[in-house]
Design a protein around this motif. Sequence first.
Motif, PDB file in Angstrom:
ATOM      1  N   LYS A 121       0.992  -1.184   0.069  1.00 43.35           N
ATOM      2  CA  LYS A 121       0.030   0.009   0.021  1.00 43.35           C
ATOM      3  C   LYS A 121       0.919   1.264  -0.072  1.00 43.35           C
ATOM      4  N   ALA A 122       1.804   1.393   1.001  1.00 40.33           N
ATOM      5  CA  ALA A 122       2.960   2.540   0.863  1.00 40.33           C
ATOM      6  C   ALA A 122       3.428   2.508  -0.490  1.00 40.33           C
ATOM      7  N   ALA A 123       3.925   1.548  -1.135  1.00 42.62           N
ATOM      8  CA  ALA A 123       4.545   1.482  -2.189  1.00 42.62           C
ATOM      9  C   ALA A 123       3.615   2.181  -3.414  1.00 42.62           C
ATOM     10  N   LYS A 124       2.364   1.729  -3.424  1.00 40.93           N
ATOM     11  CA  LYS A 124       1.316   2.342  -4.432  1.00 40.93           C
ATOM     12  C   LYS A 124       1.162   3.684  -4.298  1.00 40.93           C
ATOM     13  N   ALA A 127       4.226   5.745  -5.660  1.00 42.56           N
ATOM     14  CA  ALA A 127       4.329   5.599  -7.111  1.00 42.56           C
ATOM     15  C   ALA A 127       3.084   6.557  -7.492  1.00 42.56           C
ATOM     16  N   THR A 128       1.920   6.575  -6.836  1.00 44.63           N
ATOM     17  CA  THR A 128       1.091   7.478  -7.452  1.00 44.63           C
ATOM     18  C   THR A 128       1.387   9.100  -7.152  1.00 44.63           C
ATOM     19  N   GLN A 129       2.104   9.306  -6.122  1.00 39.67           N
ATOM     20  CA  GLN A 129       2.295  10.820  -5.710  1.00 39.67           C
ATOM     21  C   GLN A 129       3.105  11.493  -6.810  1.00 39.67           C
ATOM     22  N   GLU A 130       2.999  12.909  -7.052  1.00 46.05           N
ATOM     23  CA  GLU A 130       3.633  13.539  -7.887  1.00 46.05           C
ATOM     24  C   GLU A 130       5.103  13.939  -7.585  1.00 46.05           C
ATOM     25  N   LYS A 131       5.871  13.768  -8.019  1.00 40.09           N
ATOM     26  CA  LYS A 131       7.517  13.912  -7.440  1.00 40.09           C
ATOM     27  C   LYS A 131       7.682  15.272  -7.755  1.00 40.09           C
ATOM     28  N   LYS A 132       8.227  15.938  -6.855  1.00 46.90           N
ATOM     29  CA  LYS A 132       9.000  17.428  -7.059  1.00 46.90           C
ATOM     30  C   LYS A 132      10.258  17.448  -6.999  1.00 46.90           C
TER      31      LYS A 132
END
Length: 151
Positions: A121-124, A127-132
Amino acid sequence: MSRIYQQYLRSHLAQRCWALSAIMSLMFCSPLLAQDKPVIKLKAPLNSEQTLEAKVDAARDISYKTEQVQLKKARQGDQALQLKAHTILKQQQSNAWQVEQQGKAEQGFKARKSREQSYLKAAKQAATQEKKITAPQEAVSDKPAQPKQQN
């Protein structure tokens, strides 16, 4: 002696040796094989002087006695098998330690599975968060570093 006669003697001797070995093995093995067979003695021996009806009655008696002996052996074997099955079942039921260990192992598997699910769940989410991407800091600053004063 001629060659054909010599071959005949060899084959004849081989046949006799084979026959003797077969007879000897039967002589020594037959008492061992007959130990578990029921011994039934006739009240009146079957002889040619008896009438056909008497012979049939005697044969019927032998058949009945043989059947009874075989049934008795079958019952004894069944009782022994049931006793063995009962003792094994009793041993399996009274083994509380084994049941406890199985419960502990099951709890461990559930804990590992829940940890695995939380990691996934943490990995998903990651992965979905936008990387700044942050701006790189200047490697060399404009001001020279000032030495610290010691008191």
